[in-house]
Write a protein that holds these residues in place. Structure first.
Motif, PDB file in Angstrom:
ATOM      1  N   ARG A  83      31.952  39.704  40.605  1.00 46.21           N
ATOM      2  CA  ARG A  83      33.065  39.534  39.651  1.00 46.21           C
ATOM      3  C   ARG A  83      33.884  40.815  39.665  1.00 46.21           C
ATOM      4  NH1 ARG A  83      32.040  43.794  37.369  1.00 46.21           N
ATOM      5  NH2 ARG A  83      33.661  43.299  35.892  1.00 46.21           N
ATOM      6  N   ALA A  85      38.289  41.798  39.573  1.00 48.19           N
ATOM      7  CA  ALA A  85      39.403  41.308  40.389  1.00 48.19           C
ATOM      8  C   ALA A  85      39.399  41.802  41.853  1.00 48.19           C
ATOM      9  CB  ALA A  85      40.721  41.635  39.684  1.00 48.19           C
ATOM     10  N   ARG A 122      38.233  31.003  40.547  1.00 52.01           N
ATOM     11  CA  ARG A 122      38.566  31.659  39.270  1.00 52.01           C
ATOM     12  C   ARG A 122      40.093  31.835  39.226  1.00 52.01           C
ATOM     13  NH1 ARG A 122      35.122  36.563  37.223  1.00 52.01           N
ATOM     14  NH2 ARG A 122      35.803  35.701  35.229  1.00 52.01           N
ATOM     15  N   ASN A 155      43.537  41.089  31.255  1.00 56.67           N
ATOM     16  CA  ASN A 155      42.247  41.744  31.529  1.00 56.67           C
ATOM     17  C   ASN A 155      41.209  41.091  30.627  1.00 56.67           C
ATOM     18  OD1 ASN A 155      40.699  43.776  32.945  1.00 56.67           O
ATOM     19  ND2 ASN A 155      40.555  44.866  31.002  1.00 56.67           N
ATOM     20  N   LYS A 156      39.987  41.541  30.736  1.00 54.16           N
ATOM     21  CA  LYS A 156      38.874  40.939  29.988  1.00 54.16           C
ATOM     22  C   LYS A 156      39.206  40.746  28.512  1.00 54.16           C
ATOM     23  CE  LYS A 156      35.770  39.721  31.192  1.00 54.16           C
ATOM     24  NZ  LYS A 156      35.679  38.268  31.490  1.00 54.16           N
TER      25      LYS A 156
HETATM   26  O1  MRU Z   1      35.168  38.212  34.167  1.00 46.56           O
HETATM   27  P1  MRU Z   1      35.105  39.461  34.981  1.00 46.56           P
HETATM   28  O2  MRU Z   1      33.853  40.245  34.787  1.00 46.56           O
HETATM   29  O3  MRU Z   1      35.437  39.205  36.434  1.00 46.56           O
HETATM   30  O4  MRU Z   1      36.295  40.349  34.394  1.00 46.56           O
HETATM   31  C1  MRU Z   1      36.535  41.609  34.965  1.00 46.56           C
HETATM   32  C2  MRU Z   1      37.620  42.372  34.303  1.00 46.56           C
HETATM   33  O5  MRU Z   1      38.238  41.918  33.368  1.00 46.56           O
HETATM   34  C3  MRU Z   1      37.971  43.693  34.910  1.00 46.56           C
HETATM   35  O6  MRU Z   1      38.406  44.575  33.940  1.00 46.56           O
HETATM   36  C4  MRU Z   1      39.097  43.478  35.939  1.00 46.56           C
HETATM   37  O7  MRU Z   1      38.759  42.476  36.845  1.00 46.56           O
HETATM   38  C5  MRU Z   1      39.426  44.718  36.670  1.00 46.56           C
HETATM   39  S1  MRU Z   1      38.155  45.227  37.762  1.00 46.56           S
HETATM   40  C6  MRU Z   1      38.660  46.600  38.585  1.00 46.56           C
END
Ligand code: MRU
Length: 345
Positions: free
Chosen positions: A44, A46, A86, A245-246
């Protein structure tokens, strides 16, 4: 620890659902197995998703047995399957576009093996570009970190979320490696606990001082002047600077704004999507109710309780102090400066 490793005809990834209790690896030999690793969050983050789908596409080519005409039709199906895994992180479609461009360049090659080799080559280049971009993000971001800094981060934007090093955590690593006194507050990041399980683990392993907090503690810390800056990663930054973002990032940005604390997004240009004008266009992934009702397989709520579980939120550009990319730090107004940065690079 390697997040992603290409083994020639298969892809090895660390299983992020098992961390930190167990450090185990999964191997994918087909594009379908890669798609399942992404859907189940074994891998997981991005930029990591971007690199992994590129290898998934290459595996789709390598696994194929049949005629030349069928090969191209098969790769269209591979692309569609990987793209559907996703929806929020734009790195996924960015990487698939690079793979398709490479396929187009190679279309007339006599030998399918040559095409497969070119696709593996492109996936390796995507992974290598990610390593390079993260290092540069770290260097640019480090210029924003004071000699002594307490930094809040959310979710995991570290080595585990990328091919290596990390974006938000890459900045923190660079500052730490430069001898700065950094202390990180990592939010737990409910419901899947990427902060508690992954960020805390990564920073602890790197010897970077880290304190874990529950998601609802950030405001109180800010109110007590305990946070100097916030740095988070991104899944998609759109033309006006709005950033997905998350889930929980938006609340942190509003809190930081209220308390006059700088709020930075660290993201490679592969996360920037100028095709979307505002954050309201970003598709937000809704995940299973089970993630809210259960914790490590144990039920923690009434069994039938209604649940809302969006995986991401959108932080409006007005709350973002700067966007740290591999080409430098972009300041507002983002609608002008993101484009300028991309044209210059
Ligand atoms: O659901 P996830 O764990 O894939 O979410 C990840 C995030 O929100 C990260 O902050 C984002 O992908 C940036 S990673 C460099």
């Amino acid at each position: 620890m390697k997040t992603i490793e290409w083994l020639g005809r298969s892809l090895k990834v660390i299983d992020q659902t098992k961390l930190p209790a167990e450090e185990v690896y999964c191997e994918a030999k087909t594009h379908e197995e890669v798609a399942e690793l992404i859907e189940s969050m074994v891998v997981r983050g991005a930029p990591a998703i971007g690199a992994v789908v590129a290898y998934g596409y290459a595996l789709g080519a390598l696994e194929f047995q049949g005629s030349r005409e069928e090969f191209f039709a098969h790769l269209e199906n591979v692309q569609a399957r990987l793209k559907a895994t996703r929806p929020t992180a734009v790195n996924l479609s960015w990487a698939l576009r690079r793979m398709e461009d490479r396929l187009r360049e190679m279309r007339d090659a006599e030998d399918l093996e040559l095409i497969c080799a070119a696709l593996v080559d492109e996936a390796n280049a995507i992974a290598e570009d990610d390593r390079r971009m993260n290092k540069l993000i770290g260097e640019y971001g480090n210029t924003l970190v004071p000699e002594k800094a307490t930094i809040l981060t959310h979710c995991n934007a570290g080595a585990l979320a990328t091919v290596e090093y990390g974006t938000a955590l890459g900045v923190i690593r660079t500052a730490f490696e430069a001898g700065k006194t950094v202390h990180v507050y990592a939010t737990e990041t409910r419901p899947l606990l990427q902060g508690a399980r992954l960020t805390a683990w990564e920073l602890f392993k790197a010897g970077i001082p880290v304190t874990l907090i529950a998601d609802n503690m950030a405001g109180w810390l800010m109110q007590q002047d305990k946070i100097d800056l916030v740095i988070v990663g991104a899944d998609r930054v759109v033309a006006n600077g709005d950033t997905a973002n998350k889930i929980g990032t938006y609340s942190l940005a509003v809190l930081a704004h209220t308390h006059g604390i700088p709020f930075y997004v660290a993201a490679p240009t592969s996360t920037i999507d100028l095709k979307m004008r505002t954050g309201m266009e970003i598709p937000i992934e809704q995940r299973s109710d089970k993630e809210m009702r259960e914790l490590f397989g144990k039920q923690i709520t009434p069994a039938e309780i209604d649940v809302y579980n969006p995986a991401f939120d959108v932080t409006p550009a007005k709350y973002i102090t700067g966007i740290i990319t591999e080409n430098g730090i972009v300041a507002p107004p983002y609608a002008v400066n993101l484009l300028k940065m991309l044209v210059r690079s």
